[in-house]
Motif scaffolding. Structure first.
Motif, PDB file in Angstrom:
ATOM      1  N   GLU A 192       4.626   3.065   5.013  1.00 58.14           N
ATOM      2  CA  GLU A 192       6.005   3.408   4.701  1.00 58.14           C
ATOM      3  C   GLU A 192       6.648   2.417   3.740  1.00 58.14           C
ATOM      4  O   GLU A 192       6.402   1.220   3.825  1.00 58.14           O
ATOM      5  CB  GLU A 192       6.866   3.450   5.970  1.00 58.14           C
ATOM      6  N   SER A 193       7.492   2.937   2.863  1.00 55.05           N
ATOM      7  CA  SER A 193       8.318   2.064   2.022  1.00 55.05           C
ATOM      8  C   SER A 193       9.454   1.500   2.858  1.00 55.05           C
ATOM      9  O   SER A 193       9.652   1.886   4.014  1.00 55.05           O
ATOM     10  CB  SER A 193       8.894   2.856   0.845  1.00 55.05           C
ATOM     11  N   LEU A 194      10.215   0.604   2.267  1.00 57.32           N
ATOM     12  CA  LEU A 194      11.443   0.159   2.915  1.00 57.32           C
ATOM     13  C   LEU A 194      12.433   1.322   3.006  1.00 57.32           C
ATOM     14  O   LEU A 194      12.475   2.176   2.122  1.00 57.32           O
ATOM     15  CB  LEU A 194      12.072  -0.988   2.126  1.00 57.32           C
ATOM     16  N   PRO A 195      13.231   1.367   4.058  1.00 54.30           N
ATOM     17  CA  PRO A 195      14.256   2.413   4.158  1.00 54.30           C
ATOM     18  C   PRO A 195      15.389   2.170   3.159  1.00 54.30           C
ATOM     19  O   PRO A 195      15.731   1.025   2.850  1.00 54.30           O
ATOM     20  CB  PRO A 195      14.767   2.284   5.603  1.00 54.30           C
ATOM     21  N   VAL A 196      15.966   3.257   2.677  1.00 51.49           N
ATOM     22  CA  VAL A 196      17.101   3.184   1.758  1.00 51.49           C
ATOM     23  C   VAL A 196      18.313   3.821   2.429  1.00 51.49           C
ATOM     24  O   VAL A 196      18.259   4.986   2.853  1.00 51.49           O
ATOM     25  CB  VAL A 196      16.791   3.901   0.435  1.00 51.49           C
TER      26      VAL A 196
ATOM     27  N   LEU B  67       0.813  -1.212   0.000  1.00 55.88           N
ATOM     28  CA  LEU B  67       0.000   0.000   0.000  1.00 55.88           C
ATOM     29  C   LEU B  67       0.850   1.268   0.000  1.00 55.88           C
ATOM     30  O   LEU B  67       0.353   2.356  -0.306  1.00 55.88           O
ATOM     31  CB  LEU B  67      -0.922   0.013   1.229  1.00 55.88           C
ATOM     32  N   ALA B  68       2.128   1.133   0.361  1.00 57.91           N
ATOM     33  CA  ALA B  68       3.007   2.293   0.494  1.00 57.91           C
ATOM     34  C   ALA B  68       3.507   2.773  -0.864  1.00 57.91           C
ATOM     35  O   ALA B  68       3.476   2.041  -1.850  1.00 57.91           O
ATOM     36  CB  ALA B  68       4.196   1.927   1.379  1.00 57.91           C
ATOM     37  N   PRO B  69       4.017   3.993  -0.916  1.00 63.80           N
ATOM     38  CA  PRO B  69       4.719   4.427  -2.125  1.00 63.80           C
ATOM     39  C   PRO B  69       5.984   3.596  -2.307  1.00 63.80           C
ATOM     40  O   PRO B  69       6.468   2.953  -1.375  1.00 63.80           O
ATOM     41  CB  PRO B  69       5.066   5.896  -1.838  1.00 63.80           C
ATOM     42  N   ALA B  70       6.535   3.634  -3.501  1.00 68.37           N
ATOM     43  CA  ALA B  70       7.819   2.976  -3.748  1.00 68.37           C
ATOM     44  C   ALA B  70       8.929   3.729  -3.012  1.00 68.37           C
ATOM     45  O   ALA B  70       8.751   4.854  -2.536  1.00 68.37           O
ATOM     46  CB  ALA B  70       8.110   2.923  -5.238  1.00 68.37           C
ATOM     47  N   GLU B  71      10.082   3.090  -2.931  1.00 69.80           N
ATOM     48  CA  GLU B  71      11.204   3.679  -2.206  1.00 69.80           C
ATOM     49  C   GLU B  71      11.713   4.932  -2.903  1.00 69.80           C
ATOM     50  O   GLU B  71      11.653   5.048  -4.136  1.00 69.80           O
ATOM     51  CB  GLU B  71      12.355   2.666  -2.125  1.00 69.80           C
ATOM     52  N   PRO B  72      12.248   5.896  -2.138  1.00 66.52           N
ATOM     53  CA  PRO B  72      12.913   7.040  -2.764  1.00 66.52           C
ATOM     54  C   PRO B  72      14.130   6.582  -3.559  1.00 66.52           C
ATOM     55  O   PRO B  72      14.726   5.541  -3.257  1.00 66.52           O
ATOM     56  CB  PRO B  72      13.315   7.906  -1.572  1.00 66.52           C
ATOM     57  N   GLN B  73      14.502   7.357  -4.567  1.00 70.28           N
ATOM     58  CA  GLN B  73      15.581   6.978  -5.464  1.00 70.28           C
ATOM     59  C   GLN B  73      16.831   7.829  -5.206  1.00 70.28           C
ATOM     60  O   GLN B  73      16.754   8.967  -4.758  1.00 70.28           O
ATOM     61  CB  GLN B  73      15.136   7.152  -6.913  1.00 70.28           C
ATOM     62  N   ASN B  74      17.979   7.230  -5.528  1.00 67.26           N
ATOM     63  CA  ASN B  74      19.261   7.956  -5.479  1.00 67.26           C
ATOM     64  C   ASN B  74      19.463   8.688  -4.153  1.00 67.26           C
ATOM     65  O   ASN B  74      19.784   9.883  -4.112  1.00 67.26           O
ATOM     66  CB  ASN B  74      19.356   8.943  -6.646  1.00 67.26           C
ATOM     67  N   VAL B  75      19.267   7.964  -3.080  1.00 68.20           N
ATOM     68  CA  VAL B  75      19.422   8.535  -1.746  1.00 68.20           C
ATOM     69  C   VAL B  75      20.908   8.701  -1.443  1.00 68.20           C
ATOM     70  O   VAL B  75      21.694   7.763  -1.601  1.00 68.20           O
ATOM     71  CB  VAL B  75      18.757   7.644  -0.680  1.00 68.20           C
ATOM     72  N   GLY B  76      21.292   9.899  -1.020  1.00 70.56           N
ATOM     73  CA  GLY B  76      22.703  10.137  -0.747  1.00 70.56           C
ATOM     74  C   GLY B  76      22.905  11.104   0.397  1.00 70.56           C
ATOM     75  O   GLY B  76      22.018  11.896   0.741  1.00 70.56           O
ATOM     76  N   VAL B  77      24.081  11.044   0.995  1.00 76.54           N
ATOM     77  CA  VAL B  77      24.491  11.990   2.014  1.00 76.54           C
ATOM     78  C   VAL B  77      25.624  12.827   1.425  1.00 76.54           C
ATOM     79  O   VAL B  77      26.579  12.290   0.859  1.00 76.54           O
ATOM     80  CB  VAL B  77      24.920  11.289   3.321  1.00 76.54           C
ATOM     81  N   THR B  78      25.496  14.137   1.488  1.00 75.90           N
ATOM     82  CA  THR B  78      26.468  15.000   0.826  1.00 75.90           C
ATOM     83  C   THR B  78      27.797  15.014   1.573  1.00 75.90           C
ATOM     84  O   THR B  78      27.843  14.983   2.798  1.00 75.90           O
ATOM     85  CB  THR B  78      25.934  16.435   0.706  1.00 75.90           C
ATOM     86  N   THR B  79      28.873  15.083   0.804  1.00 74.46           N
ATOM     87  CA  THR B  79      30.224  15.058   1.379  1.00 74.46           C
ATOM     88  C   THR B  79      31.059  16.209   0.836  1.00 74.46           C
ATOM     89  O   THR B  79      32.280  16.107   0.740  1.00 74.46           O
ATOM     90  CB  THR B  79      30.913  13.715   1.053  1.00 74.46           C
TER      91      THR B  79
ATOM     92  N   ALA C  52      18.886   6.789   7.056  1.00 70.55           N
ATOM     93  CA  ALA C  52      18.207   6.186   5.906  1.00 70.55           C
ATOM     94  C   ALA C  52      16.992   7.038   5.595  1.00 70.55           C
ATOM     95  O   ALA C  52      16.593   7.895   6.396  1.00 70.55           O
ATOM     96  CB  ALA C  52      17.801   4.740   6.190  1.00 70.55           C
ATOM     97  N   VAL C  53      16.385   6.804   4.429  1.00 80.80           N
ATOM     98  CA  VAL C  53      15.209   7.573   4.009  1.00 80.80           C
ATOM     99  C   VAL C  53      14.149   6.599   3.493  1.00 80.80           C
ATOM    100  O   VAL C  53      14.469   5.642   2.770  1.00 80.80           O
ATOM    101  CB  VAL C  53      15.558   8.592   2.904  1.00 80.80           C
ATOM    102  N   GLN C  54      12.900   6.832   3.876  1.00 83.18           N
ATOM    103  CA  GLN C  54      11.786   6.037   3.353  1.00 83.18           C
ATOM    104  C   GLN C  54      10.647   6.968   2.966  1.00 83.18           C
ATOM    105  O   GLN C  54      10.458   8.038   3.565  1.00 83.18           O
ATOM    106  CB  GLN C  54      11.314   4.990   4.364  1.00 83.18           C
ATOM    107  N   ALA C  55       9.899   6.575   1.943  1.00 79.63           N
ATOM    108  CA  ALA C  55       8.726   7.324   1.507  1.00 79.63           C
ATOM    109  C   ALA C  55       7.519   6.900   2.337  1.00 79.63           C
ATOM    110  O   ALA C  55       7.441   5.772   2.823  1.00 79.63           O
ATOM    111  CB  ALA C  55       8.467   7.073   0.023  1.00 79.63           C
ATOM    112  N   VAL C  56       6.560   7.812   2.485  1.00 79.75           N
ATOM    113  CA  VAL C  56       5.355   7.511   3.262  1.00 79.75           C
ATOM    114  C   VAL C  56       4.160   8.188   2.603  1.00 79.75           C
ATOM    115  O   VAL C  56       4.286   9.280   2.043  1.00 79.75           O
ATOM    116  CB  VAL C  56       5.522   7.969   4.735  1.00 79.75           C
ATOM    117  N   ASP C  57       2.995   7.528   2.649  1.00 78.66           N
ATOM    118  CA  ASP C  57       1.792   8.138   2.092  1.00 78.66           C
ATOM    119  C   ASP C  57       0.987   8.833   3.182  1.00 78.66           C
ATOM    120  O   ASP C  57       1.366   8.831   4.360  1.00 78.66           O
ATOM    121  CB  ASP C  57       0.957   7.111   1.317  1.00 78.66           C
ATOM    122  N   ALA C  58      -0.142   9.403   2.821  1.00 81.91           N
ATOM    123  CA  ALA C  58      -0.946  10.174   3.769  1.00 81.91           C
ATOM    124  C   ALA C  58      -1.534   9.308   4.874  1.00 81.91           C
ATOM    125  O   ALA C  58      -1.878   9.811   5.947  1.00 81.91           O
ATOM    126  CB  ALA C  58      -2.065  10.902   3.017  1.00 81.91           C
TER     127      ALA C  58
END
Length: 451
Positions: free
Chosen positions: A441-445, A361-373, A431-437
């Motif tokens: 929640e999607s799986l964490p990335v 039921l959740a949105p798909a996972e966020p894409q290209n998740v990164g931490v800036t360096t 990590a980052v996960q998408a969530v709907d209203a």
């Protein structure tokens, strides 16, 4: 970016503050429909085929693996009738060549009940599986009575009961309820499906393998535990650990991601969501691919690059597993249905359903998740992109935990695709996960370094 701070998660340690549990009413209703009586009926029916050994009879209508697989398929088709045409059932048929524990070329058949998602742009696939073959002490003995009530009629019953309940509902993503053969002979059935999934580019987001999930008594220890379930998940991904992946492995180790493989993220997700919906449940995260020197049907999926875990009861009774049915020195041996705990299997099934439904039921996972360096700082900036298909998320959770913590400890809610936190990436994991209203929640990335 402004963000909202959420209290620690539902499974936080007792000394920490707790969030309010607010389950989805639809998922809760489905959980309530999971029946221990139906599960017991399924297990006893599978036992009635006398043996489900992979090399047993395929022509009888009453005994052997042929009769068992035909019955499973017919039952799944009966459940599909309530789906309004969205679920279809098929045999995944292949010939296993002679070798190892297969003494002659053998036609094997997995049963797949495929519940089609309602969103044509959402290609995600979620799989729940158990193996329906059984064995006794001699792995090549295809004649003796091999009831296999817990190993693994219990896992097969979980898959079938979820098909019965969930086929009546709609989900944006696709769900496959699977019963595979050949597990005891070398993971033959699951290997065929995993290879097929890779060859046909299935977008498998998670695979849940239920194997030996029906016993609550620990041999030798005398422990009785009807609330704990183990979830096995690998740390370093199978696809990274092999030769030729030295650079990826070095990057993983250098950035501290040995404990954050996709399957490890799935295991943490299962603990949070499973305990959110199922009372008196304690999901035990076991940080290894499987039990010591043993394997299961999730392994071929891991080896083909998919996210997968295994569920197994907390305390196993080895007087039952892989034993000829007999009485010896006053001790009963054999995997008989009277020794299974059907209320416990019901609890495991409800955990599986909660996780599958929340993911589908959740949105798909966020894409290209990164931490800036790009510079030295005691803050952490994460960036990502929205899912490329399926429904749009209402927002995202940025998850955070201390490096020594097994669980995500804090959630920060944001509506954009960037967040800067006043916590150092040197001292915490994110990590980052998408969530709907509705809070699905999607799986964490786990993020990669980006400049």
């Amino acid at each position: 970016m402004k963000y909202k701070f959420l209290l620690p998660l539902l499974f936080a340690m007792p000394a920490m503050a707790q969030t309010t549990i607010k389950p989805d009413a639809i998922i809760k209703q489905m959980d309530d429909e999971v029946s221990s009586q139906n599960i017991e009926t399924t297990v006893r029916k599978l036992v009635s085929f006398k043996t489900r050994h992979t090399l047993s009879d395929t022509t009888s209508k009453k005994e052997g693996i042929g009769a068992a697989r035909n019955w499973i398929k017919a039952e799944m088709e009966r459940y599909a009738a309530a789906s309004g045409g969205r679920m279809h059932v098929e045999f995944d048929t292949f010939t296993q060549p002679a070798g190892g524990r297969i003494d002659k070329p053998t036609v094997l058949k997995n049963v797949l009940a495929i519940l089609k998602g309602t969103d044509p742009t959402d290609t995600r696939v979620y799989i729940v599986s158990g193996h329906y073959d059984s064995r006794v002490n001699d792995v090549m003995d295809a004649k003796s009575f091999a009831p296999g009530a817990v190993d693994d009629a219990s896992g097969t019953a979980v898959s079938m009961e979820l098909a019965r309940v969930m086929s009546k509902r709609s989900f944006p993503a696709n769900i496959i309820f699977m019963a595979v053969a050949g597990e005891e002979q070398g993971l033959n059935g699951s290997t065929n499906v995993a290879k097929r999934a890779k060859a046909e580019n299935w977008n498998v987001d998670a695979m849940l393998n239920n194997d030996i999930v029906g016993n609550t008594y620990g041999m030798e220890t005398g422990l009785k535990d009807n609330r704990s379930i183990r979830v096995f998940s690998e740390g370093v991904p199978s696809t990274v650990a092999g030769a030729g992946n030295e650079r990826a492995l070095a990057s993983l180790i250098g950035n501290g991601g040995e404990n954050d493989a996709p399957s490890r993220q799935l295991a943490r997700y299962i603990k949070e969501v499973g305990e959110r919906y199922v009372s008196q449940l304690d999901v035990k995260l076991i940080y290894r691919r499987d039990r010591f020197l043993r394997g299961g049907d999730h392994t071929p999926f891991l080896q083909n690059g998919f996210t997968a875990v295994r569920f197994t009861e907390m305390n196993e009774d080895f007087n039952r597993q892989h034993q000829n049915v007999r009485k010896e020195n006053g001790v009963d041996y054999g995997d008989m249905p009277d020794y299974a705990d059907y209320d416990y299997i019901q609890k495991v099934a409800r955990m599986n359903l909660s996780v599958l439904a929340n993911l589908a039921l959740a949105p798909a996972e966020p894409q290209n998740v990164g931490v800036t360096t790009s510079g030295l700082t005691n803050k952490t900036t994460l960036k990502w992109e929205a899912p490329k298909a399926g429904k749009r998320p209402a927002g995202y959770y940025v998850l955070m935990r201390e490096t020594i913590s097994p669980y995500w400890e804090k959630k920060f809610y944001v509506t954009g695709t960037e967040a800067t936190l006043d916590y150092s990436k040197d001292n915490y994991f994110f990590a980052v996960q998408a969530v709907d209203a509705d809070g699905h929640e999607s799986l964490p990335v786990y993020p990669k370094p980006i400049r």
